[in-house]
Design an enzyme around this catalytic site. Structure first.
Site, PDB file in Angstrom:
ATOM      1  N   GLU A  83       0.856  -1.197   0.000  1.00 37.77           N
ATOM      2  CA  GLU A  83       0.000   0.000   0.000  1.00 37.77           C
ATOM      3  C   GLU A  83       0.887   1.240   0.000  1.00 37.77           C
ATOM      4  OE1 GLU A  83      -3.079  -0.013  -0.453  1.00 37.77           O
ATOM      5  OE2 GLU A  83      -4.039  -1.760   0.433  1.00 37.77           O
ATOM      6  N   TYR A 123     -12.975  -2.451  -8.252  1.00 34.24           N
ATOM      7  CA  TYR A 123     -12.410  -2.095  -6.953  1.00 34.24           C
ATOM      8  C   TYR A 123     -13.491  -2.004  -5.881  1.00 34.24           C
ATOM      9  CZ  TYR A 123      -9.859   0.456  -3.356  1.00 34.24           C
ATOM     10  OH  TYR A 123      -9.292   0.832  -2.161  1.00 34.24           O
TER      11      TYR A 123
END
Length: 227
Positions: A83, A123
């Site tokens: 991330e 997503y």
């Protein structure tokens, strides 16, 4: 175990397991609420395909729902490695049992966020699937179900925009990343901070090219951005 509050794609079990790999795992999972924060989709992605990803931001009176995972040794490091660009913060979460726990989560710097872009159906589908799996509140699931998503156009103009963006993303991104990493290193930042700065620079550079060059030619690649 280290507690990690997930609110984006990592709410989806399969996504988290894939990112953990063989190096770590989630040893527990609890539906939870992060009060005083709101869910936003303002992390820059790739125009014309995956315009925006999730983050949380402080907002009085708001709440973001997600999952507090207990991660095995090395788990938090895997989260950070997958991330990039986000900033780690420490928060207090309320579990479904009513217990309050301190956990780590990720936010995105205000000066690197974008406005008006939408998440892709793919997503947002991960957040919806994770919410169902972990039995997050019906109210939250209804909220996620009602959110708009970016629909990639199939017109020649839209397809061309996606192809040009993909072709430009690498050279533009590499140039921006190297510049940001060098500046961060000169300021004495560690390797993790340099990588985060580079990642944010890539997103900013790609969207700058979109706004100034691509959008006037190929149309909007974010779904809801003002001209």
């Amino acid at each position: 175990a280290e507690f990690y509050f997930a609110y984006g794609a990592n709410v989806d079990v399969a996504t988290l397991e894939r990112r953990m790999g063989d190096e770590a795992q989630a040893v527990s999972a609890h539906a939870s609420v992060l009060r005083g924060y709101e869910l936003r989709f303002d992390v820059p992605g790739l125009p014309y395909s995956e315009p925006a990803f999730a983050s949380v931001a402080e907002c009085a009176g708001a709440s973001a729902h997600g999952v507090v995972y207990g991660l095995s040794e090395g788990g938090w490091e895997r989260v950070l490695a997958t991330e990039t660009g986000y900033t780690p913060i420490e928060v207090e979460c309320v579990l479904s049992s009513g217990e309050i726990v301190t956990a780590r989560t990720l936010s995105y710097p205000d000066d690197a966020r974008i406005e008006g872009a939408l998440p892709s159906e793919r997503y947002l589908g991960l957040l919806r699937a994770g919410a169902r799996h972990h039995k997050l509140s019906e109210e939250w699931q209804t909220y996620l179900a009602a959110l708009p998503t970016y629909e990639q156009g199939q017109s020649p103009q839209a397809v061309a925009g996606a192809l040009v963006t993909a072709a430009l993303a690498l050279p533009v991104g590499v140039t921006a990343a190297l510049s940001a990493s060098a500046a961060s290193a000169a300021a004495g930042a560690d390797a993790g901070a340099q990588a985060a700065a580079a990642s944010r620079a890539v997103g900013g550079a790609v969207w700058s090219v979109h706004d100034r060059i691509l959008r006037p030619v190929f149309g909007d690649g974010g779904g809801a951005r003002a001209a």
